[in-house]
Design a protein around this motif. Structure first.
Motif, PDB file in Angstrom:
ATOM      1  N   LYS A   1      19.716  44.332  11.598  1.00  0.00           N
ATOM      2  CA  LYS A   1      20.199  45.266  12.614  1.00  0.00           C
ATOM      3  C   LYS A   1      20.966  44.503  13.690  1.00  0.00           C
ATOM      4  O   LYS A   1      20.739  43.314  13.912  1.00  0.00           O
ATOM      5  N   PHE A   2      21.873  45.218  14.359  1.00  0.00           N
ATOM      6  CA  PHE A   2      22.613  44.603  15.448  1.00  0.00           C
ATOM      7  C   PHE A   2      23.120  45.672  16.403  1.00  0.00           C
ATOM      8  O   PHE A   2      23.220  46.857  16.053  1.00  0.00           O
TER       9      PHE A   2
ATOM     10  N   THR B   1      21.576  40.809  18.639  1.00  0.00           N
ATOM     11  CA  THR B   1      20.462  41.162  17.763  1.00  0.00           C
ATOM     12  C   THR B   1      19.194  40.503  18.285  1.00  0.00           C
ATOM     13  O   THR B   1      19.212  39.739  19.265  1.00  0.00           O
TER      14      THR B   1
ATOM     15  N   ILE C   1      20.965  38.239  12.224  1.00  0.00           N
ATOM     16  CA  ILE C   1      21.182  39.578  11.672  1.00  0.00           C
ATOM     17  C   ILE C   1      20.750  39.614  10.210  1.00  0.00           C
ATOM     18  O   ILE C   1      20.210  40.619   9.734  1.00  0.00           O
TER      19      ILE C   1
ATOM     20  N   LEU D   1      16.961  46.563  20.398  1.00  0.00           N
ATOM     21  CA  LEU D   1      17.873  45.434  20.530  1.00  0.00           C
ATOM     22  C   LEU D   1      18.497  45.383  21.923  1.00  0.00           C
ATOM     23  O   LEU D   1      18.799  46.418  22.511  1.00  0.00           O
TER      24      LEU D   1
ATOM     25  N   SER E   1      17.040  40.162  10.606  1.00  0.00           N
ATOM     26  CA  SER E   1      16.590  41.391  11.274  1.00  0.00           C
ATOM     27  C   SER E   1      17.117  42.653  10.609  1.00  0.00           C
ATOM     28  O   SER E   1      16.481  43.709  10.651  1.00  0.00           O
TER      29      SER E   1
ATOM     30  N   THR F   1      24.014  34.157  15.560  1.00  0.00           N
ATOM     31  CA  THR F   1      23.852  35.604  15.558  1.00  0.00           C
ATOM     32  C   THR F   1      23.916  36.150  14.137  1.00  0.00           C
ATOM     33  O   THR F   1      23.117  37.014  13.752  1.00  0.00           O
TER      34      THR F   1
END
Length: 210
Positions: free
Chosen positions: A61-62, A18, A56, A102, A59, A52
């Motif tokens: 999103k990944f 991400t 996420i 990403l 954000s 991570t």
């Protein structure tokens, strides 16, 4: 209850990545799954202490890279046994940028997914992210790595933050890697020894007392 029964479940091995505010993070997971087909939705479960996972959360999103059997232990060790806060895990690797901007690892990857989080589920020590697939593609047609292959053929270890982690019985004698738990059997550890799992130097090993 025999905890080894969980090892019979079918898992893959994936790099979850991400980006947020110019910073990137990535880790190894074996918990990526498809949950619905229309719309195409997936899930991944990560430990709350994982950098991570925390990124996420911010954000929303990944990206996911599905690893092949040819994936090296150095690549797995980089993403599985180091923290993104301390290491630029993507440096020097063949990477791409997905539909959401990403980074995803292309090396030894059979396919990749771009995922937008639509729901999070608090599982105590872990968080499950449920996401819609914003994009995906096949990158290679080589056999994919299963968790069983990783353990039995690659002789891989399970990070402590992984949902499937089980503490292994301590072996008598030898040296244990403080990063990934790999055990070197022998009274004397060579000063130039490099961990075959996570590439840690000899200084990262501790003596196991009999």
């Amino acid at each position: 209850m025999d905890p080894k029964a969980f090892f019979k479940l079918s898992y893959g091995l994936y790099i979850i990545s991400t980006e947020n505010e110019g910073k990137q993070a990535g880790c190894i997971a074996n918990t990526f799954n498809q949950v619905t087909s229309s719309p195409a939705q997936v899930s991944v479960t990560l430990n709350k202490n994982n950098a991570t996972e925390q990124m996420i959360e911010k954000s929303g999103k990944f990206a996911v890279a599905v690893l092949e059997q040819s994936a090296t232990m150095e690549l797995i060790g980089r993403f599985g046994f180091h923290c993104s806060r301390d290491l630029d895990k993507f440096s020097g690797l063949d990477c791409g940028i997905d539909e959401q901007g990403l980074p995803f690892v292309k090396e030894h990857a059979a396919s990749r997914f771009s995922c937008k989080v639509v729901k999070t589920v608090d599982l105590g020590t872990h968080v499950m992210f449920i996401a819609e697939v914003a994009g995906c593609e096949v990158l290679d047609n080589e056999p994919v790595m299963t968790y069983e292959y990783y353990h039995q053929v690659k002789n891989g270890k399970t990070p402590k933050n992984a949902p499937s982690y089980q503490e292994e019985p301590k072996k008598a004698g030898g040296w244990r890697c403080l990063l990934c738990g790999y055990v070197y059997e022998g009274e004397i550890l060579p000063p130039d020894f490099i961990c075959p799992i996570c590439s840690a130097p000899a200084s990262a090993f501790e003596k196991i007392e009999n």
